[in-house]
Design an enzyme around this catalytic site. Structure first.
Site, PDB file in Angstrom:
ATOM      1  N   GLY A   1       0.855  -1.189   0.000  1.00 30.89           N
ATOM      2  CA  GLY A   1       0.000   0.000   0.000  1.00 30.89           C
ATOM      3  C   GLY A   1       0.890   1.239   0.000  1.00 30.89           C
ATOM      4  O   GLY A   1       0.576   2.264   0.599  1.00 30.89           O
TER       5      GLY A   1
ATOM      6  N   ASP B   1       2.482  -1.822  -4.334  1.00 31.48           N
ATOM      7  CA  ASP B   1       1.138  -1.242  -4.386  1.00 31.48           C
ATOM      8  C   ASP B   1       0.431  -1.826  -5.604  1.00 31.48           C
ATOM      9  O   ASP B   1       1.075  -2.248  -6.562  1.00 31.48           O
ATOM     10  CB  ASP B   1       1.231   0.290  -4.527  1.00 31.48           C
ATOM     11  N   ILE B   2      -0.910  -1.800  -5.547  1.00 30.21           N
ATOM     12  CA  ILE B   2      -1.673  -2.281  -6.704  1.00 30.21           C
ATOM     13  C   ILE B   2      -1.596  -1.270  -7.850  1.00 30.21           C
ATOM     14  O   ILE B   2      -1.729  -1.615  -9.021  1.00 30.21           O
ATOM     15  CB  ILE B   2      -3.133  -2.596  -6.301  1.00 30.21           C
TER      16      ILE B   2
ATOM     17  N   TYR C   1     -15.698  -0.545   8.272  1.00 29.25           N
ATOM     18  CA  TYR C   1     -14.272  -0.258   8.484  1.00 29.25           C
ATOM     19  C   TYR C   1     -13.888  -0.492   9.946  1.00 29.25           C
ATOM     20  O   TYR C   1     -12.902  -1.165  10.245  1.00 29.25           O
ATOM     21  CB  TYR C   1     -14.012   1.195   8.080  1.00 29.25           C
TER      22      TYR C   1
ATOM     23  N   LYS D   1     -11.359  -3.259  11.498  1.00 30.86           N
ATOM     24  CA  LYS D   1     -10.164  -2.882  12.272  1.00 30.86           C
ATOM     25  C   LYS D   1     -10.183  -3.544  13.647  1.00 30.86           C
ATOM     26  O   LYS D   1      -9.144  -3.990  14.147  1.00 30.86           O
ATOM     27  CB  LYS D   1     -10.059  -1.355  12.391  1.00 30.86           C
TER      28      LYS D   1
HETATM   29  N1  SER Z   1      -9.275   8.340   8.536  1.00 32.29           N
HETATM   30  C1  SER Z   1     -10.132   7.205   8.720  1.00 32.29           C
HETATM   31  C2  SER Z   1     -11.447   7.418   8.082  1.00 32.29           C
HETATM   32  O1  SER Z   1     -11.936   8.530   8.108  1.00 32.29           O
HETATM   33  C3  SER Z   1     -10.328   6.921  10.173  1.00 32.29           C
HETATM   34  O2  SER Z   1      -9.210   6.288  10.653  1.00 32.29           O
HETATM   35  O3  SER Z   1     -12.013   6.496   7.600  1.00 32.29           O
END
Ligand code: SER
Length: 324
Positions: free
Chosen positions: A10, A36-37, A141, A145
Site C-alpha cells: 500500500g 502497491d496495486i 471499516y 479494524k
Molecule cells: N481516517 C479514517 C477514516 O476517516 C479513520 O481512521 O475512515
C-alpha cells in the site's frame, strides 16, 4: 549482521507515500521494497505491483527479497467501506490474515498494521476515550479494524508474531491525497481554501474528531517499530492522540491566513459516522511504553500545511499580520 529488508504494502497511499521515504532514510533505499496495486510515479525505484489479496505473490516476494519486516497499509476507509461492505471486509481482513500467516511461516522479525479510531462506537466515551473501554464499532471499516486488532493479538499470543499497531486518528498530509475516509475533509479543506477560497463540508461545523499531522504519524510508527519488544504491552493496537478539532475550528485557523475563506455545511452520511467516533483520545499507554508525544497542534499543522501546499501549487500565500 542480519540486514533488515522491508516490504511496504500500500506504498502509494496516504501513509505509504511518506512512510517509504522515512523508512528508506533509516534502512537504505535498496532495503525498502514499495509495493502497491497502483503503478508508481515514473522513475520510482524498488517498486512492485502487488495485489494484497494475492497470498502466493506476497509469499513469493518475501522469499525472493529476504523480507524481514512487513508494513501492511492497504485498506478501504470508513466512508467507502459503507458503500462497499463486502469488498472492504475482504480487503481489510483477508490482507491482514495473509500477512500474519506469512509472518508466522517465514519467521519475520516484525509486522506493522494500522488500526483506527474507527474501532470506537457510539457507546465509547466521547471525550478522552481511553485504551480499554466499551468498543463497539458500527461501521464496516471499524468492525474490520477491531477484528484485525484481535487477530494481531492472537498471532502474537499463539505464535509469537511481533506485530505492532496504532489506532490512528484522522491523518492530514500534503503529499498524497487520502481516499474514502470520514476525516478526509480536513485535507480537502486546505486544497479548496487555496484554490477557491470556499469549501463545502460534509460534516456539521461542530463535529469534533481526533486528528494528527502526518509527520507525527510517521514518527510514531517508526518509534513504535524501533522500541524493544519487551516494552510493548498492547498487542491489539495503541490509542494515539495528536490534536482534536471540529470543522469550524480548522476553518477559523485557515482564515487567519486566507481571510476571504468561507465554508458551507452540507452534512451527509459521513456525519453520522463521525458522530459515532470519540471527539478526543487518551493515549497514556503509548506515552508510557514508548514515550510518545505529539509535536503538532492545530495551529502549527495549519501553518505548515498551507506553506507546503502553496509551494506545491506554485501559489503565494497572502501575508497576514498577527494581531496580539
Ligand atoms: N481516517 C479514517 C477514516 O476517516 C479513520 O481512521 O475512515
Amino acid at each position: 549482521m542480519k540486514i533488515d529488508k522491508i516490504l511496504v504494502i500500500g506504498a502509494c497511499g496516504q501513509i505509504g507515500t511518506e512512510l517509504v521515504t522515512a523508512l528508506r532514510s533509516q534502512y537504505g533505499e535498496e532495503n525498502v521494497i514499495a509495493a502497491d496495486i497502483n503503478l508508481p510515479k515514473p522513475g520510482t525505484k524498488n517498486h512492485l505491483c502487488l495485489d494484497v489479496l494475492d497470498h502466493e505473490k506476497i509469499e513469493a516476494v518475501v522469499k525472493e527479497y529476504g523480507i524481514t519486516q512487513i508494513y501492511l497499509l492497504a485498506a478501504m476507509l470508513s466512508a467507502n467501506g459503507e458503500q462497499n461492505a463486502d469488498a472492504a471486509w475482504k480487503l481489510n481482513v483477508q490482507s491482514l490474515l495473509s500477512v500474519l500467516k506469512i509472518a508466522k511461516e517465514q519467521k519475520l522479525d516484525k509486522v506493522f498494521w494500522p488500526s483506527s479510531i474507527a474501532v470506537f462506537g457510539p457507546g465509547s466515551p466521547k471525550y478522552n476515550c481511553p485504551q480499554q473501554t466499551r468498543i463497539e464499532p458500527n461501521t464496516v471499516y471499524g468492525i474490520s479494524k477491531r477484528a484485525g486488532e484481535y487477530w494481531c493479538n492472537y498471532y502474537f499470543e499463539k505464535y509469537g508474531v511481533d506485530v505492532r499497531s496504532i489506532r490512528f486518528p484522522g491523518l492530514i498530509s500534503y503529499t498524497a491525497p487520502p481516499g474514502g475516509g470520514t476525516t478526509d475533509y480536513a485535507v480537502s479543506i486546505f486544497h479548496e481554501a487555496l484554490e477557491n477560497q470556499h469549501y463545502t463540508c460534509f460534516l456539521t461545523e461542530d463535529n469534533c474528531l481526533p486528528m494528527m499531522y502526518m509527520p507525527d504519524a510517521i514518527r510514531a510508527t517508526l518509534e513504535l517499530m524501533n522500541v524493544p519488544k519487551e516494552k510493548i504491552t498492547i498487542r491489539t493496537s495503541y490509542n494515539l492522540a495528536g490534536m482534536s478539532f471540529a470543522p469550524c475550528d480548522i476553518a477559523a485557523e485557515i482564515k487567519k491566513h486566507i481571510p476571504e475563506f468561507k465554508v458551507a455545511y452540507e452534512p451527509d452520511y459521513r456525519n453520522a459516522i463521525a458522530n459515532s467516533w470519540p471527539a478526543s483520545i487518551k493515549d497514556e499507554q503509548a506515552r508510557k511504553d514508548w514515550e510518545w508525544k505529539p509535536k503538532y497542534d492545530l495551529k502549527s499543522m495549519t501553518d505548515d500545511m498551507l506553506q507546503k501546499l502553496s509551494e506545491i501549487k506554485g501559489m503565494q500565500l497572502p501575508v497576514v499580520e498577527e494581531v496580539y
